[in-house]
Scaffold this motif. Structure first.
Motif, short mmCIF file in Angstrom:
data_model
loop_
_atom_site.label_atom_id
_atom_site.label_comp_id
_atom_site.label_asym_id
_atom_site.label_seq_id
_atom_site.Cartn_x
_atom_site.Cartn_y
_atom_site.Cartn_z
N THR A 251 0.72 -1.48 0.00
CA THR A 251 0.14 -0.40 -0.02
C THR A 251 0.43 0.92 -0.13
O THR A 251 0.83 2.71 0.35
CB THR A 251 -0.55 0.04 1.18
N ALA A 252 1.72 1.14 -0.03
CA ALA A 252 2.99 2.14 -0.18
C ALA A 252 4.25 2.24 -1.27
O ALA A 252 5.12 3.01 -0.77
CB ALA A 252 3.42 2.34 0.70
N PHE A 253 4.15 1.66 -2.29
CA PHE A 253 4.77 2.10 -2.89
C PHE A 253 4.91 2.95 -4.23
O PHE A 253 4.72 3.36 -4.44
CB PHE A 253 4.53 0.40 -4.31
N ARG A 254 6.57 3.11 -4.02
CA ARG A 254 7.01 4.12 -4.23
C ARG A 254 6.51 4.87 -6.24
O ARG A 254 6.65 3.87 -7.07
CB ARG A 254 8.47 4.56 -4.64
N VAL A 255 6.32 5.69 -6.29
CA VAL A 255 5.75 6.10 -7.60
C VAL A 255 7.02 5.43 -8.69
O VAL A 255 6.62 5.66 -9.67
CB VAL A 255 5.21 7.61 -7.70
N THR A 256 8.35 5.70 -8.22
CA THR A 256 9.55 6.31 -9.07
C THR A 256 9.97 4.97 -9.57
O THR A 256 10.86 4.73 -10.04
CB THR A 256 10.57 7.27 -8.80
N ASN A 257 9.63 4.25 -8.74
CA ASN A 257 9.89 2.59 -8.54
C ASN A 257 9.67 1.95 -9.54
O ASN A 257 8.79 2.13 -10.73
CB ASN A 257 9.71 1.67 -7.64
N TYR A 258 10.54 1.17 -10.08
CA TYR A 258 10.30 -0.32 -11.11
C TYR A 258 9.65 -1.41 -10.16
O TYR A 258 9.66 -1.61 -9.47
CB TYR A 258 11.05 -0.45 -11.91
N ILE A 259 9.17 -2.03 -11.50
CA ILE A 259 8.43 -3.39 -11.58
C ILE A 259 9.74 -4.41 -11.81
O ILE A 259 9.49 -4.41 -12.42
CB ILE A 259 7.03 -3.54 -11.89
N GLY A 260 8.90 -5.38 -10.71
CA GLY A 260 10.07 -6.97 -10.40
C GLY A 260 9.33 -8.07 -10.45
O GLY A 260 8.75 -8.37 -9.30
N ILE A 261 9.82 -9.32 -11.39
CA ILE A 261 9.12 -10.60 -11.31
C ILE A 261 9.46 -11.60 -11.20
O ILE A 261 10.11 -11.60 -12.85
CB ILE A 261 7.72 -10.18 -12.15
N ARG A 262 9.71 -12.67 -10.65
CA ARG A 262 10.93 -13.95 -11.05
C ARG A 262 10.23 -14.87 -10.52
O ARG A 262 8.45 -14.90 -10.07
CB ARG A 262 11.60 -13.64 -9.70
N PHE A 263 10.18 -15.66 -11.99
CA PHE A 263 9.38 -17.17 -12.42
C PHE A 263 10.67 -17.84 -11.69
O PHE A 263 11.75 -17.95 -11.32
CB PHE A 263 9.73 -17.17 -13.67
N SER A 264 9.86 -19.21 -11.70
CA SER A 264 10.54 -19.83 -11.02
C SER A 264 11.83 -20.77 -12.61
O SER A 264 12.17 -21.90 -11.40
CB SER A 264 9.25 -21.57 -10.21
#
Length: 530
Positions: free
Chosen positions: A337-350
Protein backbone atom coordinates in the motif's frame (compact mmCIF):
# COMPACT_ATOMS: atom_id res chain seq x y z
CA UNK A 1 69.07 -65.56 -59.75
CA UNK A 2 65.82 -64.84 -61.52
CA UNK A 3 64.03 -67.56 -59.55
CA UNK A 4 65.34 -66.10 -56.29
CA UNK A 5 63.99 -62.65 -57.18
CA UNK A 6 60.59 -64.15 -57.94
CA UNK A 7 60.67 -65.94 -54.58
CA UNK A 8 61.43 -62.69 -52.76
CA UNK A 9 58.61 -60.99 -54.64
CA UNK A 10 56.20 -63.67 -53.47
CA UNK A 11 57.37 -63.19 -49.86
CA UNK A 12 56.67 -59.47 -50.12
CA UNK A 13 53.21 -60.01 -51.60
CA UNK A 14 52.03 -62.66 -49.10
CA UNK A 15 51.65 -60.29 -46.07
CA UNK A 16 49.70 -57.84 -48.22
CA UNK A 17 47.38 -60.61 -49.40
CA UNK A 18 46.87 -61.82 -45.83
CA UNK A 19 46.03 -58.28 -44.74
CA UNK A 20 43.64 -57.83 -47.67
CA UNK A 21 41.75 -61.07 -47.03
CA UNK A 22 38.56 -60.46 -45.10
CA UNK A 23 38.64 -61.78 -41.56
CA UNK A 24 35.78 -62.80 -39.32
CA UNK A 25 37.64 -61.76 -36.15
CA UNK A 26 41.08 -60.96 -34.70
CA UNK A 27 42.24 -64.56 -34.32
CA UNK A 28 46.05 -64.76 -34.43
CA UNK A 29 46.52 -61.03 -33.78
CA UNK A 30 48.17 -59.61 -30.67
CA UNK A 31 47.65 -56.11 -29.28
CA UNK A 32 49.27 -54.18 -26.46
CA UNK A 33 47.01 -51.47 -25.00
CA UNK A 34 48.62 -48.79 -22.85
CA UNK A 35 46.44 -46.73 -20.46
CA UNK A 36 48.44 -43.50 -20.30
CA UNK A 37 49.68 -42.04 -16.99
CA UNK A 38 48.68 -43.76 -13.74
CA UNK A 39 48.27 -43.68 -10.01
CA UNK A 40 46.41 -40.42 -9.25
CA UNK A 41 49.78 -38.74 -8.88
CA UNK A 42 49.57 -35.00 -9.70
CA UNK A 43 53.22 -35.06 -10.73
CA UNK A 44 52.55 -37.27 -13.77
CA UNK A 45 48.75 -37.38 -13.94
CA UNK A 46 46.12 -34.82 -14.94
CA UNK A 47 43.54 -33.77 -12.33
CA UNK A 48 40.53 -31.59 -13.26
CA UNK A 49 37.57 -30.49 -11.11
CA UNK A 50 34.76 -29.38 -13.47
CA UNK A 51 32.24 -29.03 -10.62
CA UNK A 52 32.50 -29.14 -6.82
CA UNK A 53 32.79 -32.76 -5.71
CA UNK A 54 33.58 -34.10 -9.19
CA UNK A 55 37.21 -35.18 -9.60
CA UNK A 56 38.50 -36.21 -13.01
CA UNK A 57 41.84 -38.02 -13.28
CA UNK A 58 43.14 -38.72 -16.75
CA UNK A 59 44.86 -41.89 -15.53
CA UNK A 60 41.55 -43.36 -14.34
CA UNK A 61 39.73 -42.39 -17.53
CA UNK A 62 42.49 -43.91 -19.69
CA UNK A 63 42.52 -47.06 -17.55
CA UNK A 64 38.77 -47.58 -17.82
CA UNK A 65 38.88 -47.07 -21.61
CA UNK A 66 41.66 -49.66 -21.84
CA UNK A 67 39.68 -52.21 -19.81
CA UNK A 68 36.65 -51.67 -22.04
CA UNK A 69 38.76 -51.99 -25.20
CA UNK A 70 40.41 -55.12 -23.79
CA UNK A 71 36.97 -56.74 -23.41
CA UNK A 72 35.79 -55.72 -26.88
CA UNK A 73 38.94 -57.03 -28.58
CA UNK A 74 38.88 -60.33 -26.68
CA UNK A 75 35.25 -60.82 -27.70
CA UNK A 76 36.63 -60.97 -31.23
CA UNK A 77 39.33 -63.49 -30.28
CA UNK A 78 42.25 -61.05 -30.11
CA UNK A 79 45.19 -61.67 -27.80
CA UNK A 80 45.50 -58.57 -25.61
CA UNK A 81 47.89 -57.39 -22.92
CA UNK A 82 47.69 -54.11 -21.00
CA UNK A 83 50.73 -52.23 -19.76
CA UNK A 84 49.06 -51.87 -16.36
CA UNK A 85 46.17 -53.62 -14.64
CA UNK A 86 45.62 -51.17 -11.81
CA UNK A 87 45.44 -47.45 -11.23
CA UNK A 88 46.46 -47.64 -7.58
CA UNK A 89 50.15 -47.66 -6.78
CA UNK A 90 51.23 -47.52 -3.10
CA UNK A 91 54.59 -46.29 -4.35
CA UNK A 92 54.78 -44.13 -7.48
CA UNK A 93 58.00 -45.89 -8.43
CA UNK A 94 55.91 -49.02 -9.08
CA UNK A 95 54.07 -47.28 -11.91
CA UNK A 96 55.50 -48.50 -15.25
CA UNK A 97 57.81 -46.05 -17.00
CA UNK A 98 57.33 -45.13 -20.65
CA UNK A 99 60.15 -47.44 -21.73
CA UNK A 100 58.75 -50.25 -19.56
CA UNK A 101 55.40 -49.96 -21.32
CA UNK A 102 57.04 -50.29 -24.72
CA UNK A 103 59.13 -53.19 -23.39
CA UNK A 104 55.93 -55.12 -22.57
CA UNK A 105 54.85 -54.80 -26.21
CA UNK A 106 58.30 -55.82 -27.48
CA UNK A 107 58.63 -58.79 -25.11
CA UNK A 108 55.27 -60.17 -26.22
CA UNK A 109 55.94 -59.61 -29.92
CA UNK A 110 52.56 -57.94 -30.46
CA UNK A 111 51.36 -56.81 -33.86
CA UNK A 112 50.26 -53.36 -32.72
CA UNK A 113 50.72 -51.05 -29.75
CA UNK A 114 48.22 -48.34 -28.80
CA UNK A 115 48.51 -45.76 -26.00
CA UNK A 116 45.28 -44.13 -24.77
CA UNK A 117 45.30 -40.51 -23.57
CA UNK A 118 43.17 -37.37 -23.47
CA UNK A 119 44.42 -33.88 -24.23
CA UNK A 120 44.55 -30.49 -22.48
CA UNK A 121 45.23 -26.90 -23.49
CA UNK A 122 47.16 -26.10 -20.33
CA UNK A 123 45.05 -22.99 -19.76
CA UNK A 124 41.39 -21.99 -19.56
CA UNK A 125 39.63 -24.10 -22.17
CA UNK A 126 36.37 -22.57 -23.37
CA UNK A 127 35.80 -24.70 -26.46
CA UNK A 128 38.84 -26.59 -27.77
CA UNK A 129 37.95 -30.26 -28.21
CA UNK A 130 39.50 -32.14 -31.13
CA UNK A 131 41.01 -35.59 -31.66
CA UNK A 132 44.74 -36.10 -32.25
CA UNK A 133 46.63 -39.27 -33.26
CA UNK A 134 50.43 -39.35 -33.10
CA UNK A 135 52.75 -41.91 -34.70
CA UNK A 136 56.55 -42.06 -34.61
CA UNK A 137 58.32 -40.12 -37.34
CA UNK A 138 57.67 -37.10 -39.52
CA UNK A 139 54.22 -36.34 -40.91
CA UNK A 140 55.13 -37.74 -44.33
CA UNK A 141 57.91 -40.06 -43.22
CA UNK A 142 56.66 -42.49 -40.55
CA UNK A 143 59.08 -44.93 -38.95
CA UNK A 144 56.35 -47.57 -39.31
CA UNK A 145 54.05 -46.77 -42.26
CA UNK A 146 51.37 -49.05 -40.81
CA UNK A 147 51.24 -46.84 -37.71
CA UNK A 148 50.29 -43.85 -39.84
CA UNK A 149 47.69 -45.92 -41.69
CA UNK A 150 46.19 -47.19 -38.45
CA UNK A 151 46.18 -43.65 -37.04
CA UNK A 152 44.30 -42.44 -40.11
CA UNK A 153 41.57 -44.97 -39.25
CA UNK A 154 41.47 -44.33 -35.49
CA UNK A 155 41.38 -40.53 -35.60
CA UNK A 156 38.10 -40.09 -37.56
CA UNK A 157 36.51 -43.01 -35.70
CA UNK A 158 37.09 -41.31 -32.34
CA UNK A 159 35.92 -37.98 -33.77
CA UNK A 160 32.69 -39.58 -34.98
CA UNK A 161 32.00 -41.49 -31.77
CA UNK A 162 32.79 -38.60 -29.39
CA UNK A 163 31.61 -35.87 -31.77
CA UNK A 164 34.75 -33.80 -31.32
CA UNK A 165 35.25 -30.75 -33.54
CA UNK A 166 37.78 -32.30 -35.93
CA UNK A 167 40.58 -34.88 -36.08
CA UNK A 168 44.28 -34.83 -36.91
CA UNK A 169 46.99 -37.39 -37.67
CA UNK A 170 50.57 -36.25 -37.08
CA UNK A 171 54.07 -37.60 -36.80
CA UNK A 172 55.51 -36.90 -33.35
CA UNK A 173 58.78 -35.54 -34.81
CA UNK A 174 56.78 -32.96 -36.79
CA UNK A 175 54.35 -32.23 -33.97
CA UNK A 176 57.15 -31.67 -31.43
CA UNK A 177 59.90 -30.14 -33.61
CA UNK A 178 61.94 -28.95 -30.61
CA UNK A 179 62.42 -32.57 -29.56
CA UNK A 180 64.19 -33.46 -32.79
CA UNK A 181 63.84 -37.19 -33.50
CA UNK A 182 63.46 -38.14 -29.83
CA UNK A 183 59.69 -38.02 -30.11
CA UNK A 184 57.29 -39.56 -27.63
CA UNK A 185 59.01 -41.71 -25.03
CA UNK A 186 56.37 -44.44 -25.13
CA UNK A 187 56.72 -44.86 -28.92
CA UNK A 188 60.50 -44.49 -29.15
CA UNK A 189 61.55 -48.06 -28.11
CA UNK A 190 58.80 -49.90 -30.04
CA UNK A 191 59.84 -52.66 -32.42
CA UNK A 192 56.40 -52.74 -34.06
CA UNK A 193 53.85 -50.16 -35.28
CA UNK A 194 52.26 -48.12 -32.55
CA UNK A 195 50.44 -44.85 -32.01
CA UNK A 196 49.16 -42.60 -29.23
CA UNK A 197 45.64 -41.18 -29.20
CA UNK A 198 44.51 -37.94 -27.57
CA UNK A 199 40.81 -38.69 -27.93
CA UNK A 200 39.41 -35.39 -26.66
CA UNK A 201 40.21 -32.50 -24.31
CA UNK A 202 39.66 -33.30 -20.65
CA UNK A 203 40.07 -29.64 -19.58
CA UNK A 204 37.03 -28.57 -21.63
CA UNK A 205 34.48 -28.92 -18.83
CA UNK A 206 31.53 -30.26 -20.90
CA UNK A 207 33.92 -32.97 -22.15
CA UNK A 208 35.39 -33.51 -18.66
CA UNK A 209 31.92 -34.32 -17.40
CA UNK A 210 31.26 -36.73 -20.27
CA UNK A 211 34.59 -38.47 -19.67
CA UNK A 212 33.35 -39.32 -16.17
CA UNK A 213 30.66 -41.49 -17.80
CA UNK A 214 31.60 -45.14 -18.36
CA UNK A 215 29.36 -45.48 -21.42
CA UNK A 216 31.01 -42.44 -23.00
CA UNK A 217 34.41 -44.01 -22.38
CA UNK A 218 33.12 -47.14 -24.07
CA UNK A 219 32.31 -45.06 -27.15
CA UNK A 220 36.03 -44.36 -27.51
CA UNK A 221 36.83 -48.04 -26.99
CA UNK A 222 34.38 -48.92 -29.77
CA UNK A 223 36.02 -46.32 -32.02
CA UNK A 224 39.50 -47.81 -31.56
CA UNK A 225 38.24 -51.36 -32.06
CA UNK A 226 36.42 -50.39 -35.26
CA UNK A 227 39.62 -48.81 -36.58
CA UNK A 228 41.51 -52.05 -35.85
CA UNK A 229 38.77 -53.88 -37.75
CA UNK A 230 39.19 -51.52 -40.71
CA UNK A 231 42.94 -52.02 -40.77
CA UNK A 232 42.75 -55.82 -40.59
CA UNK A 233 39.71 -56.04 -42.87
CA UNK A 234 37.53 -57.71 -40.24
CA UNK A 235 33.89 -58.15 -41.23
CA UNK A 236 31.97 -55.14 -39.80
CA UNK A 237 29.56 -55.75 -36.96
CA UNK A 238 25.87 -55.95 -37.75
CA UNK A 239 24.80 -54.23 -34.52
CA UNK A 240 24.52 -50.48 -34.12
CA UNK A 241 24.89 -47.89 -31.37
CA UNK A 242 22.33 -45.31 -30.24
CA UNK A 243 23.59 -42.50 -28.03
CA UNK A 244 22.89 -38.90 -27.17
CA UNK A 245 22.81 -36.06 -24.68
CA UNK A 246 19.73 -34.86 -22.82
CA UNK A 247 19.39 -31.25 -21.74
CA UNK A 248 16.85 -29.31 -19.73
CA UNK A 249 14.84 -27.19 -22.17
CA UNK A 250 14.75 -24.25 -19.76
CA UNK A 251 18.31 -24.12 -18.46
CA UNK A 252 19.87 -25.70 -21.58
CA UNK A 253 22.13 -27.67 -19.22
CA UNK A 254 22.67 -31.45 -19.40
CA UNK A 255 20.23 -33.32 -17.19
CA UNK A 256 21.28 -35.70 -14.41
CA UNK A 257 19.54 -38.94 -13.46
CA UNK A 258 17.68 -39.35 -16.74
CA UNK A 259 15.68 -42.45 -17.65
CA UNK A 260 15.86 -43.68 -21.26
CA UNK A 261 14.24 -46.85 -22.60
CA UNK A 262 14.96 -48.74 -25.80
CA UNK A 263 12.13 -50.68 -27.41
CA UNK A 264 11.31 -53.39 -28.36
CA UNK A 265 14.04 -54.88 -26.10
CA UNK A 266 12.85 -52.72 -23.16
CA UNK A 267 16.41 -51.89 -22.15
CA UNK A 268 16.70 -49.09 -19.59
CA UNK A 269 19.54 -46.58 -19.24
CA UNK A 270 19.80 -44.53 -16.05
CA UNK A 271 21.87 -41.38 -16.36
CA UNK A 272 24.66 -40.50 -13.94
CA UNK A 273 25.08 -37.36 -11.81
CA UNK A 274 28.21 -35.89 -13.41
CA UNK A 275 26.29 -33.15 -15.28
CA UNK A 276 26.76 -34.66 -18.74
CA UNK A 277 23.26 -35.90 -19.69
CA UNK A 278 24.80 -38.75 -21.70
CA UNK A 279 23.16 -42.09 -22.50
CA UNK A 280 24.13 -44.98 -24.78
CA UNK A 281 22.79 -48.32 -26.00
CA UNK A 282 25.27 -50.65 -27.70
CA UNK A 283 24.83 -53.95 -29.56
CA UNK A 284 21.49 -52.77 -30.98
CA UNK A 285 20.08 -55.04 -33.73
CA UNK A 286 19.73 -53.39 -37.19
CA UNK A 287 15.95 -52.96 -37.06
CA UNK A 288 13.58 -50.06 -36.29
CA UNK A 289 13.77 -49.04 -32.62
CA UNK A 290 12.01 -46.56 -30.37
CA UNK A 291 13.96 -44.48 -27.87
CA UNK A 292 11.69 -43.35 -25.03
CA UNK A 293 12.71 -40.50 -22.73
CA UNK A 294 10.94 -40.97 -19.39
CA UNK A 295 12.76 -38.83 -16.85
CA UNK A 296 10.53 -38.04 -13.84
CA UNK A 297 9.01 -34.53 -13.76
CA UNK A 298 9.61 -34.10 -17.48
CA UNK A 299 7.27 -34.55 -20.42
CA UNK A 300 7.70 -38.07 -21.77
CA UNK A 301 8.95 -38.11 -25.35
CA UNK A 302 10.14 -40.63 -27.92
CA UNK A 303 12.08 -40.92 -31.18
CA UNK A 304 12.15 -43.64 -33.82
CA UNK A 305 15.53 -44.82 -35.08
CA UNK A 306 16.06 -47.11 -38.06
CA UNK A 307 19.27 -48.76 -36.89
CA UNK A 308 21.73 -49.55 -39.67
CA UNK A 309 24.21 -52.44 -39.59
CA UNK A 310 27.34 -51.11 -37.84
CA UNK A 311 25.46 -47.80 -37.58
CA UNK A 312 26.22 -44.96 -35.19
CA UNK A 313 23.06 -43.01 -34.38
CA UNK A 314 22.82 -39.93 -32.15
CA UNK A 315 19.48 -38.86 -30.71
CA UNK A 316 19.84 -35.78 -28.53
CA UNK A 317 16.80 -34.64 -26.63
CA UNK A 318 15.71 -31.37 -25.04
CA UNK A 319 13.62 -32.33 -22.01
CA UNK A 320 10.61 -30.18 -21.15
CA UNK A 321 9.76 -30.05 -17.46
CA UNK A 322 6.09 -30.86 -16.90
CA UNK A 323 5.77 -28.71 -13.78
CA UNK A 324 4.23 -25.35 -14.78
CA UNK A 325 6.22 -22.16 -14.11
CA UNK A 326 5.11 -19.97 -11.20
CA UNK A 327 5.97 -16.50 -9.92
CA UNK A 328 8.26 -16.85 -6.90
CA UNK A 329 8.87 -13.20 -5.95
CA UNK A 330 7.68 -9.72 -6.87
CA UNK A 331 8.47 -6.07 -6.29
CA UNK A 332 6.13 -4.75 -4.97
CA UNK A 333 4.69 -7.57 -2.91
CA UNK A 334 1.01 -8.33 -3.35
CA UNK A 335 -1.28 -5.81 -1.62
CA UNK A 336 1.56 -3.37 -0.92
CA UNK A 337 0.00 0.00 0.00
CA UNK A 338 3.00 2.35 -0.20
CA UNK A 339 4.85 1.55 -3.42
CA UNK A 340 7.02 4.46 -4.57
CA UNK A 341 5.75 6.11 -7.73
CA UNK A 342 9.29 6.27 -9.17
CA UNK A 343 10.10 2.62 -8.57
CA UNK A 344 10.33 -0.20 -11.12
CA UNK A 345 8.40 -3.48 -11.02
CA UNK A 346 10.21 -6.81 -10.73
CA UNK A 347 8.90 -10.35 -11.23
CA UNK A 348 10.91 -13.55 -10.69
CA UNK A 349 9.69 -16.79 -12.27
CA UNK A 350 10.57 -20.30 -11.16
CA UNK A 351 12.38 -20.89 -14.46
CA UNK A 352 13.19 -19.37 -17.84
CA UNK A 353 10.20 -17.97 -19.68
CA UNK A 354 9.31 -17.47 -23.32
CA UNK A 355 9.80 -13.70 -23.15
CA UNK A 356 7.62 -12.87 -26.15
CA UNK A 357 4.66 -14.79 -24.69
CA UNK A 358 5.06 -12.98 -21.36
CA UNK A 359 5.21 -9.59 -23.07
CA UNK A 360 1.95 -10.33 -24.91
CA UNK A 361 0.31 -11.59 -21.70
CA UNK A 362 1.47 -8.62 -19.58
CA UNK A 363 -0.89 -5.77 -18.69
CA UNK A 364 -1.26 -3.08 -16.00
CA UNK A 365 -4.47 -1.31 -15.04
CA UNK A 366 -4.59 1.71 -15.01
CA UNK A 367 -2.56 1.45 -18.18
CA UNK A 368 1.00 2.76 -18.29
CA UNK A 369 3.74 2.47 -20.89
CA UNK A 370 7.18 1.16 -20.08
CA UNK A 371 10.09 -1.03 -21.12
CA UNK A 372 10.96 -4.66 -20.35
CA UNK A 373 14.36 -5.95 -19.26
CA UNK A 374 15.07 -9.67 -18.79
CA UNK A 375 17.85 -11.14 -16.64
CA UNK A 376 18.92 -14.52 -15.23
CA UNK A 377 18.41 -16.32 -18.50
CA UNK A 378 14.81 -15.21 -18.87
CA UNK A 379 13.59 -15.96 -15.34
CA UNK A 380 13.76 -12.40 -13.97
CA UNK A 381 11.66 -9.59 -15.48
CA UNK A 382 11.96 -5.86 -14.79
CA UNK A 383 9.31 -3.42 -16.02
CA UNK A 384 10.44 0.22 -16.05
CA UNK A 385 7.51 2.66 -16.33
CA UNK A 386 8.18 5.46 -18.79
CA UNK A 387 6.86 8.00 -16.26
CA UNK A 388 6.09 8.04 -12.53
CA UNK A 389 3.01 6.13 -11.42
CA UNK A 390 -0.01 7.98 -10.06
CA UNK A 391 -0.12 8.72 -6.34
CA UNK A 392 -2.53 6.93 -4.02
CA UNK A 393 -3.70 4.60 -6.79
CA UNK A 394 -4.44 0.88 -6.83
CA UNK A 395 -2.80 -0.92 -9.76
CA UNK A 396 -3.50 -4.41 -11.02
CA UNK A 397 -0.72 -6.22 -12.87
CA UNK A 398 -1.80 -9.27 -14.81
CA UNK A 399 0.19 -11.93 -16.64
CA UNK A 400 -2.39 -13.89 -18.56
CA UNK A 401 -2.53 -17.68 -18.82
CA UNK A 402 -1.01 -17.56 -22.32
CA UNK A 403 2.45 -16.87 -20.82
CA UNK A 404 4.66 -19.95 -20.99
CA UNK A 405 8.12 -21.24 -20.18
CA UNK A 406 10.79 -21.73 -22.82
CA UNK A 407 9.75 -25.38 -22.75
CA UNK A 408 6.19 -24.44 -23.74
CA UNK A 409 4.41 -25.11 -20.41
CA UNK A 410 1.82 -22.42 -19.57
CA UNK A 411 2.03 -20.49 -16.33
CA UNK A 412 0.40 -21.59 -13.07
CA UNK A 413 -0.72 -18.14 -11.96
CA UNK A 414 -2.31 -19.05 -8.63
CA UNK A 415 0.27 -21.66 -7.61
CA UNK A 416 -2.12 -24.61 -7.32
CA UNK A 417 0.08 -26.87 -9.46
CA UNK A 418 -2.27 -26.72 -12.44
CA UNK A 419 -1.23 -24.63 -15.47
CA UNK A 420 -3.50 -22.31 -17.38
CA UNK A 421 -4.55 -19.56 -14.96
CA UNK A 422 -3.30 -15.93 -14.88
CA UNK A 423 -1.02 -14.33 -12.32
CA UNK A 424 -2.52 -11.28 -10.58
CA UNK A 425 -0.56 -8.70 -8.54
CA UNK A 426 -2.37 -5.80 -6.82
CA UNK A 427 -0.60 -2.89 -5.16
CA UNK A 428 -1.22 0.71 -4.13
CA UNK A 429 1.19 3.58 -4.64
CA UNK A 430 2.34 5.96 -1.92
CA UNK A 431 -0.03 8.63 -0.66
CA UNK A 432 -0.20 12.11 -2.14
CA UNK A 433 2.61 14.30 -0.70
CA UNK A 434 1.62 17.00 1.78
CA UNK A 435 4.63 19.30 1.29
CA UNK A 436 6.50 20.80 -1.65
CA UNK A 437 9.56 18.76 -0.69
CA UNK A 438 7.58 15.53 -0.69
CA UNK A 439 6.08 16.33 -4.09
CA UNK A 440 9.46 16.00 -5.77
CA UNK A 441 9.53 12.81 -7.79
CA UNK A 442 13.25 13.27 -8.34
CA UNK A 443 15.69 11.73 -5.86
CA UNK A 444 16.73 13.91 -2.94
CA UNK A 445 20.38 12.79 -2.95
CA UNK A 446 23.02 10.98 -4.97
CA UNK A 447 23.02 7.23 -4.45
CA UNK A 448 24.48 4.07 -6.00
CA UNK A 449 22.50 0.96 -5.07
CA UNK A 450 23.58 -2.65 -4.77
CA UNK A 451 23.19 -4.44 -8.08
CA UNK A 452 20.39 -6.99 -8.43
CA UNK A 453 20.55 -9.92 -8.70
CA UNK A 454 23.82 -10.48 -6.87
CA UNK A 455 25.51 -12.92 -7.35
CA UNK A 456 24.52 -12.91 -11.02
CA UNK A 457 25.06 -14.78 -14.30
CA UNK A 458 25.60 -13.17 -16.72
CA UNK A 459 23.41 -10.03 -16.40
CA UNK A 460 22.49 -7.72 -13.56
CA UNK A 461 20.85 -4.31 -12.98
CA UNK A 462 22.81 -1.38 -11.52
CA UNK A 463 20.64 1.47 -10.24
CA UNK A 464 21.62 4.98 -9.15
CA UNK A 465 19.95 8.30 -8.24
CA UNK A 466 20.78 11.81 -9.45
CA UNK A 467 19.09 14.73 -7.63
CA UNK A 468 20.27 17.11 -10.37
CA UNK A 469 21.77 17.11 -13.85
CA UNK A 470 25.36 15.85 -13.90
CA UNK A 471 28.04 14.41 -16.14
CA UNK A 472 28.10 10.77 -15.05
CA UNK A 473 30.73 8.08 -15.49
CA UNK A 474 29.88 4.51 -14.45
CA UNK A 475 32.62 1.90 -14.85
CA UNK A 476 33.30 -1.73 -13.92
CA UNK A 477 36.70 -2.90 -12.65
CA UNK A 478 38.24 -6.27 -11.82
CA UNK A 479 40.02 -7.05 -8.54
CA UNK A 480 43.31 -5.75 -9.98
CA UNK A 481 41.78 -2.34 -10.65
CA UNK A 482 41.71 -2.89 -14.41
CA UNK A 483 38.76 -1.31 -16.17
CA UNK A 484 36.67 -3.98 -17.93
CA UNK A 485 33.62 -1.96 -19.02
CA UNK A 486 32.37 1.63 -19.27
CA UNK A 487 28.60 1.64 -18.80
CA UNK A 488 27.92 5.40 -18.84
CA UNK A 489 29.99 8.40 -19.92
CA UNK A 490 27.57 11.26 -20.60
CA UNK A 491 25.38 14.06 -19.24
CA UNK A 492 22.22 12.86 -17.49
CA UNK A 493 19.28 14.73 -16.05
CA UNK A 494 17.95 14.32 -12.52
CA UNK A 495 16.20 11.02 -11.86
CA UNK A 496 16.62 7.35 -11.05
CA UNK A 497 18.49 5.24 -13.61
CA UNK A 498 18.68 1.48 -14.08
CA UNK A 499 21.50 0.11 -16.23
CA UNK A 500 21.83 -3.48 -17.40
CA UNK A 501 25.35 -4.92 -17.19
CA UNK A 502 26.09 -7.97 -19.36
CA UNK A 503 29.17 -9.93 -18.24
CA UNK A 504 28.92 -12.75 -20.80
CA UNK A 505 32.51 -12.23 -21.92
CA UNK A 506 33.98 -12.10 -18.40
CA UNK A 507 35.23 -14.87 -16.15
CA UNK A 508 33.59 -15.70 -12.83
CA UNK A 509 34.83 -13.65 -9.90
CA UNK A 510 34.49 -10.44 -7.92
CA UNK A 511 34.06 -7.13 -9.75
CA UNK A 512 33.57 -3.53 -8.63
CA UNK A 513 31.39 -0.83 -10.16
CA UNK A 514 32.04 2.85 -9.47
CA UNK A 515 30.08 6.00 -10.23
CA UNK A 516 31.80 9.38 -10.71
CA UNK A 517 30.17 12.84 -10.80
CA UNK A 518 31.51 16.28 -9.89
CA UNK A 519 29.84 16.00 -6.47
CA UNK A 520 29.64 12.28 -5.75
CA UNK A 521 31.46 8.99 -6.14
CA UNK A 522 30.86 5.53 -4.73
CA UNK A 523 32.04 1.94 -5.26
CA UNK A 524 30.06 -1.28 -4.80
CA UNK A 525 31.10 -4.92 -5.12
CA UNK A 526 29.33 -7.57 -7.19
CA UNK A 527 29.92 -11.28 -7.79
CA UNK A 528 29.73 -13.00 -11.17
CA UNK A 529 29.09 -16.75 -10.80
CA UNK A 530 28.99 -18.78 -14.03
Amino acid sequence: MKKRNNFLLVLLIIPTLILAQQRTDFSGLKFCIDPGHGGHNPANDRHVVPDPGINFWESESNFQKALLLDTLLKQKNAWVILTRYTNDYPDDSQEPSLSARAAIANANNVHFFHSIHSNATGGTNTGTNYTLLLFRGYDNQPVFPDAKTMSSYISPQIKNHLRTSTSYVRGDWSFYPDWGTAGLGVLRPLQMPGQLSEGSFHDYFPETRRLMNQSYRKMEAFAIMKAFMQFYNVVPDTFGIIAGIQTDADSLKPKNGTIVKLLPENRVYTGDYYNNGFYMFDFVPPTPHTVKFETPNYVFDSSTVNVNPNGLHFVDKSLIINIPPVVTATQPVNNDTAFRVTNYIGIRFSRAMDTSSVRLAFSITPSINGSFTWLSGGSLLFFFPSQPLNYDTWYTLKIDSTAKSTGGITIDGNGDGIPGDPFILRFKTQSQPTSVKDQLVYPEKFELYQNYPNPFNPETIIQFDLPESEFVVLKVFDTYGKEVKTLINENLGAGRYSIKFDASNLASGIYFYKIFTSKFSKVNKMILMK
